[in-house]
Motif scaffolding. Sequence first.
Motif, PDB file in Angstrom:
ATOM      1  N   ALA A   1      13.506   6.342  -6.136  1.00 33.17           N
ATOM      2  CA  ALA A   1      13.082   4.945  -6.014  1.00 33.17           C
ATOM      3  C   ALA A   1      13.789   4.242  -4.862  1.00 33.17           C
ATOM      4  CB  ALA A   1      13.350   4.208  -7.318  1.00 33.17           C
ATOM      5  N   PHE A   2      15.059   4.577  -4.605  1.00 33.13           N
ATOM      6  CA  PHE A   2      15.794   3.925  -3.517  1.00 33.13           C
ATOM      7  C   PHE A   2      15.206   4.282  -2.150  1.00 33.13           C
ATOM      8  CE2 PHE A   2      19.088   3.993  -6.871  1.00 33.13           C
ATOM      9  CZ  PHE A   2      19.250   2.610  -6.983  1.00 33.13           C
ATOM     10  N   ALA A   3      14.780   5.512  -1.974  1.00 36.04           N
ATOM     11  CA  ALA A   3      14.159   5.915  -0.708  1.00 36.04           C
ATOM     12  C   ALA A   3      12.829   5.196  -0.513  1.00 36.04           C
ATOM     13  CB  ALA A   3      13.959   7.426  -0.675  1.00 36.04           C
ATOM     14  N   THR A   4      12.067   5.059  -1.587  1.00 34.30           N
ATOM     15  CA  THR A   4      10.780   4.362  -1.513  1.00 34.30           C
ATOM     16  C   THR A   4      10.986   2.892  -1.162  1.00 34.30           C
ATOM     17  OG1 THR A   4       9.845   5.859  -3.149  1.00 34.30           O
ATOM     18  CG2 THR A   4       8.690   3.795  -2.787  1.00 34.30           C
ATOM     19  N   ILE A   5      11.930   2.240  -1.814  1.00 36.68           N
ATOM     20  CA  ILE A   5      12.205   0.830  -1.540  1.00 36.68           C
ATOM     21  C   ILE A   5      12.742   0.656  -0.117  1.00 36.68           C
ATOM     22  CG2 ILE A   5      13.699  -1.114  -2.155  1.00 36.68           C
ATOM     23  CD1 ILE A   5      13.447  -0.130  -5.077  1.00 36.68           C
ATOM     24  N   GLY A   6      13.617   1.555   0.305  1.00 37.55           N
ATOM     25  CA  GLY A   6      14.164   1.480   1.660  1.00 37.55           C
ATOM     26  C   GLY A   6      13.098   1.613   2.727  1.00 37.55           C
ATOM     27  N   LEU A   7      12.194   2.569   2.547  1.00 34.89           N
ATOM     28  CA  LEU A   7      11.118   2.741   3.525  1.00 34.89           C
ATOM     29  C   LEU A   7      10.134   1.576   3.463  1.00 34.89           C
ATOM     30  CD1 LEU A   7      10.260   4.592   5.755  1.00 34.89           C
ATOM     31  CD2 LEU A   7       8.922   5.886   4.124  1.00 34.89           C
ATOM     32  N   GLY A   8       9.897   1.039   2.277  1.00 35.28           N
ATOM     33  CA  GLY A   8       9.043  -0.143   2.155  1.00 35.28           C
ATOM     34  C   GLY A   8       9.628  -1.329   2.897  1.00 35.28           C
ATOM     35  N   ILE A   9      10.927  -1.523   2.797  1.00 36.64           N
ATOM     36  CA  ILE A   9      11.584  -2.612   3.515  1.00 36.64           C
ATOM     37  C   ILE A   9      11.557  -2.364   5.019  1.00 36.64           C
ATOM     38  CG2 ILE A   9      13.829  -3.725   3.910  1.00 36.64           C
ATOM     39  CD1 ILE A   9      14.309  -3.425   0.884  1.00 36.64           C
TER      40      ILE A   9
ATOM     41  N   VAL B   1       0.840  -1.205   0.000  1.00 38.36           N
ATOM     42  CA  VAL B   1       0.000   0.000   0.000  1.00 38.36           C
ATOM     43  C   VAL B   1       0.871   1.249   0.000  1.00 38.36           C
ATOM     44  CG1 VAL B   1      -1.640   1.329   1.389  1.00 38.36           C
ATOM     45  CG2 VAL B   1      -2.003  -1.108   1.040  1.00 38.36           C
ATOM     46  N   PHE B   2       1.913   1.259   0.818  1.00 42.29           N
ATOM     47  CA  PHE B   2       2.821   2.400   0.840  1.00 42.29           C
ATOM     48  C   PHE B   2       3.497   2.587  -0.510  1.00 42.29           C
ATOM     49  CE2 PHE B   2       7.179   3.932   1.182  1.00 42.29           C
ATOM     50  CZ  PHE B   2       6.941   5.209   1.667  1.00 42.29           C
ATOM     51  N   GLY B   3       4.018   1.501  -1.067  1.00 45.74           N
ATOM     52  CA  GLY B   3       4.748   1.593  -2.319  1.00 45.74           C
ATOM     53  C   GLY B   3       3.893   2.019  -3.499  1.00 45.74           C
ATOM     54  N   ASN B   4       2.627   1.657  -3.479  1.00 41.98           N
ATOM     55  CA  ASN B   4       1.760   1.953  -4.621  1.00 41.98           C
ATOM     56  C   ASN B   4       0.954   3.243  -4.483  1.00 41.98           C
ATOM     57  OD1 ASN B   4       2.479  -0.282  -6.172  1.00 41.98           O
ATOM     58  ND2 ASN B   4       1.053  -1.585  -5.063  1.00 41.98           N
ATOM     59  N   PHE B   5       0.608   3.645  -3.272  1.00 41.75           N
ATOM     60  CA  PHE B   5      -0.323   4.754  -3.120  1.00 41.75           C
ATOM     61  C   PHE B   5       0.217   5.950  -2.341  1.00 41.75           C
ATOM     62  CE2 PHE B   5      -3.019   0.917  -3.420  1.00 41.75           C
ATOM     63  CZ  PHE B   5      -3.598   1.198  -4.639  1.00 41.75           C
ATOM     64  N   PHE B   6       1.053   5.727  -1.330  1.00 41.70           N
ATOM     65  CA  PHE B   6       1.446   6.810  -0.428  1.00 41.70           C
ATOM     66  C   PHE B   6       2.920   7.188  -0.533  1.00 41.70           C
ATOM     67  CE2 PHE B   6      -2.077   4.677   1.925  1.00 41.70           C
ATOM     68  CZ  PHE B   6      -3.016   5.664   1.686  1.00 41.70           C
ATOM     69  N   THR B   7       3.523   6.993  -1.670  1.00 41.85           N
ATOM     70  CA  THR B   7       4.943   7.259  -1.839  1.00 41.85           C
ATOM     71  C   THR B   7       5.213   8.759  -1.868  1.00 41.85           C
ATOM     72  OG1 THR B   7       5.131   5.249  -3.120  1.00 41.85           O
ATOM     73  CG2 THR B   7       6.936   6.795  -3.269  1.00 41.85           C
ATOM     74  N   PRO B   8       5.892   9.317  -0.851  1.00 40.37           N
ATOM     75  CA  PRO B   8       6.175  10.754  -0.829  1.00 40.37           C
ATOM     76  C   PRO B   8       7.490  11.114  -1.514  1.00 40.37           C
ATOM     77  CG  PRO B   8       6.770   9.819   1.263  1.00 40.37           C
ATOM     78  CD  PRO B   8       6.194   8.698   0.436  1.00 40.37           C
ATOM     79  N   PHE B   9       8.223  10.119  -1.997  1.00 42.59           N
ATOM     80  CA  PHE B   9       9.555  10.371  -2.530  1.00 42.59           C
ATOM     81  C   PHE B   9       9.571  10.250  -4.050  1.00 42.59           C
ATOM     82  CE2 PHE B   9      10.144   8.074   1.561  1.00 42.59           C
ATOM     83  CZ  PHE B   9      10.553   9.160   2.314  1.00 42.59           C
TER      84      PHE B   9
END
Length: 70
Positions: free
Chosen positions: A41-49, A30-38
Motif C-alpha cells: 500500500a505504501f508503494a501505491t500511495i507513493g506513486l499516486g502522490i 485511476v492509477f490507485g483504483n485500476f492500474f496498481t502493480p504493487f
Amino acid sequence: MECENCNTEHRITVLGRLIFVSLTILPMLVFGNFFTPFDNAFATIGLGIAILIIGSLFAPYFVKYKKVDQ
C-alpha cells in the motif's frame, strides 16, 4: 492571480478547472483504483502522490485564465 507587470487580475475559467483536475486528481485516482502493480500500500500511495505532483507541474501550461474587468 495578479500580473506583476501590469497589475491585471486573472481568474481561472471553468474549462481551466476541468483541465487541472484531469491532470492531477483523475490520473492519481485511476492509477490507485485500476492500474496498481504493487501489493504494498505504501508503494501505491507513493506513486499516486508522485503522479499528483507531476500533473501539478504540467497544469500551469494547460490551464486557461480570463482577465477580470474592473
